[in-house]
Design an enzyme around this catalytic site. Structure first.
Site, PDB file in Angstrom:
ATOM      1  N   CYS A   1       0.880  -1.169   0.000  1.00 41.38           N
ATOM      2  CA  CYS A   1       0.000   0.000   0.000  1.00 41.38           C
ATOM      3  C   CYS A   1       0.915   1.215   0.000  1.00 41.38           C
ATOM      4  O   CYS A   1       2.114   1.075  -0.265  1.00 41.38           O
ATOM      5  CB  CYS A   1      -0.965  -0.007   1.186  1.00 41.38           C
ATOM      6  N   GLY A   2       0.418   2.385   0.311  1.00 44.10           N
ATOM      7  CA  GLY A   2       1.244   3.585   0.273  1.00 44.10           C
ATOM      8  C   GLY A   2       2.433   3.530   1.211  1.00 44.10           C
ATOM      9  O   GLY A   2       3.557   3.850   0.831  1.00 44.10           O
TER      10      GLY A   2
END
Length: 145
Positions: A62-63
């Site tokens: 994810c980020g």
């Protein structure tokens, strides 16, 4: 080794590059997608299938890597380490027997992430090592609760 990959939409290209590197290293890969903006959905699905024996290890992105790591670790038997440097990637396996790793597409460059993946995959856990009793205690606690 068979690997399952999953991510949120923000990390789709990052994940694809990691999958390509895993294939170059001789591993079999399966893509669990990147369409769901709720990263916990793909992270728990990857973790469940790794724990069930559908793959040897999993990679979630994810980020920051934090959210997918937290989500994956909610699955009983999933041990996901969020890695950001080579030492962590090595120790995820050697010291912690992590069956998944998480990385952040917005905090790591892709070339660094490829090196982290390589280091994670290059190691095997030794239950007779100094870390064996420590990892065993984590598993005992999980079984007790």
């Amino acid at each position: 080794m068979k690997l399952i990959f999953g991510c949120d939409p923000n990390a789709a290209e990052f994940k694809k590059a990691l999958m390509a590197r895993a294939v170059e290293l001789g591993h079999e890969v399966e893509d669990y997608g990147s369409d769901d903006p709720i990263y916990a959905n793909v992270a728990t699905r990857v973790a469940e299938d790794v724990v069930a024996g559908g793959a040897d290890r999993g990679v979630v992105v994810c980020g920051t890597g934090i959210g997918v790591s937290i989500a994956a670790n909610k699955v009983r038997g999933a041990y996901c380490a969020c890695v950001a440097d080579v030492y962590q990637a090595q120790r995820a396996t050697l010291s912690n027997n992590a069956n998944l790793i998480a990385m952040g597409s917005q905090v790591l460059g892709i070339e660094t992430a490829k090196v982290l993946l390589e280091n994670y995959l290059a190691n095997e856990f030794d239950p007779d090592s100094r870390s064996g009793v420590k990892v065993a205690r984590i598993c005992e606690y999980e079984a007790e609760h």
